[in-house]
Motif scaffolding. Sequence first.
Motif, PDB file in Angstrom:
ATOM      1  N   SER A 185       0.832  -1.211   0.000  1.00 22.44           N
ATOM      2  CA  SER A 185       0.000   0.000   0.000  1.00 22.44           C
ATOM      3  C   SER A 185       0.864   1.258   0.000  1.00 22.44           C
ATOM      4  N   ARG A 186       0.314   2.342  -0.562  1.00 21.43           N
ATOM      5  CA  ARG A 186       0.903   3.660  -0.345  1.00 21.43           C
ATOM      6  C   ARG A 186       0.398   4.130   1.013  1.00 21.43           C
ATOM      7  N   VAL A 187       1.312   4.476   1.893  1.00 16.62           N
ATOM      8  CA  VAL A 187       0.944   4.783   3.281  1.00 16.62           C
ATOM      9  C   VAL A 187       1.343   6.204   3.646  1.00 16.62           C
ATOM     10  N   ASN A 188       0.376   6.949   4.169  1.00 17.33           N
ATOM     11  CA  ASN A 188       0.646   8.276   4.738  1.00 17.33           C
ATOM     12  C   ASN A 188       0.505   8.173   6.247  1.00 17.33           C
ATOM     13  N   LEU A 189       1.576   8.495   6.969  1.00 19.91           N
ATOM     14  CA  LEU A 189       1.519   8.497   8.426  1.00 19.91           C
ATOM     15  C   LEU A 189       1.402   9.940   8.897  1.00 19.91           C
ATOM     16  N   ILE A 190       0.222  10.275   9.418  1.00 28.76           N
ATOM     17  CA  ILE A 190      -0.102  11.647   9.815  1.00 28.76           C
ATOM     18  C   ILE A 190       0.039  11.765  11.325  1.00 28.76           C
ATOM     19  N   PHE A 191       0.796  12.748  11.798  1.00 29.56           N
ATOM     20  CA  PHE A 191       0.922  12.910  13.252  1.00 29.56           C
ATOM     21  C   PHE A 191       0.992  14.387  13.621  1.00 29.56           C
ATOM     22  N   ARG A 192       0.660  14.667  14.857  1.00 28.99           N
ATOM     23  CA  ARG A 192       0.383  16.035  15.300  1.00 28.99           C
ATOM     24  C   ARG A 192       1.621  16.910  15.458  1.00 28.99           C
ATOM     25  N   HIS A 193       2.749  16.315  15.818  1.00 34.24           N
ATOM     26  CA  HIS A 193       3.928  17.121  16.164  1.00 34.24           C
ATOM     27  C   HIS A 193       5.114  16.766  15.263  1.00 34.24           C
ATOM     28  N   GLU A 194       6.236  17.394  15.519  1.00 37.49           N
ATOM     29  CA  GLU A 194       7.442  17.118  14.738  1.00 37.49           C
ATOM     30  C   GLU A 194       7.982  15.725  15.052  1.00 37.49           C
ATOM     31  N   LYS A 195       7.960  15.373  16.339  1.00 35.86           N
ATOM     32  CA  LYS A 195       8.414  14.048  16.753  1.00 35.86           C
ATOM     33  C   LYS A 195       7.275  13.039  16.609  1.00 35.86           C
TER      34      LYS A 195
END
Length: 430
Positions: A185-195
Amino acid sequence: MYDVIIIGGGLGYSAAIVLSKAGKKVALIEKNIKHIGGTCLHNGCIPSKNLLHRAKTLLELKENVFDANVRLNIEKLNEKINNQVKKNTNAVLTQLKAAKVEIIEGEGYVTDKGVEVNGKIIKSEYIIIATGSHPRIPKGIEYDGKKIITSNEALKFEKIPDEISIYGSGAIGIEMAGFFAAAGSRVNLIFRHEKLSRKYPDVIDEKLKTQLKNIGVNLMPNSPISNAAVKNSKVVCNINGKKFETPYLLVASGREANTNVIKTDKIEIDKGIVVDDYFETTVKNIYAIGDVNAKLMLAHAARAQALNVADQILGKKEKLNLNNIPKFIYSIPLGYANVGTEGSKTAEFPLSYLGISGSSFGDELGVVRIYADDENFITGADIFAPNAEELIGIIVTALEAELDIETFRKATFPHPTYSEAIDRALRRFR
């Protein structure tokens, strides 16, 4: 009248077996007998690690020393996982019946009069609440279980999606990103902060990011989702005021304790059921273990707490040190594991110096970091390595045995293994 009533058939079953074998009259209340064994067995650890084991194999087979193209047959794998889960479920039921635990199917609630189940009140000297947790859906995200999903649905895909976006970079988010990327799959990992997480040391955070990029995951840091909904068969997200579309959105934003079991004002609730250092609630002889107390949401932590409370009921009161319970992420190809705390001294050894596999999907990012205090006693470790979740057990043993550096160095580690990195790190302390 029972000696002990346990509400929740997840890892609480371990306490039920121990107490019943010790001669206590025990009732175990579970709302769905087919779900005995809890989230770990049915919607978490067991199915996810089955998926990830195969995903890791897929990654390793991408190395240029292999000629054949291998594809994951998700239908066959799901069948194998389902069969394993059924087998494990039956094993738990067999153990409970052999121990003569009375199993009551129904929803249990703690009231001022006792435990309410199936319209009746039953009583006991002790109550253990082990009702676990459920996926947290942030405000503004319109979960539908089809396009906007949680790990519950992600573990049951009948077809690998062409593209999936994952919101959250804790253990579930990182593990699912690894699985879907390896599966194609093409995967986008979205997260709130820089770390990825404030819980990871900076060096581990950077290594995890690099590994995710190496296996093809698109990282989207500083990207809080303010709202998300399904429109025209696509998930439309608002990220920092901009529209982002994706075929699927897997919400991996942590879990929330199942506290609706409480129907009395006498038991205090915060993020979970409030307990003391011995897992006793604000009502004497009523305990809460595992995810429901929100102290440490891990299956092995729940089991440790359940057994600790069982020991207390049997007359052996001893404090369980939660710092010595290992935490890990089954990231691939290298896993991350942590236990204990950072000390005043740090020794680090890169896995690449061992020269074991030479695989392009193997050692180059790996590291073992061990911590000690001013008196040279081991305080903890961070391990980023193949099978880190196995290696961390060595450090757990050292912590419980209260080993110092000199004593720990006396251990001989087998060659060639990644465990040798522990020995090499220990010899770097000055």
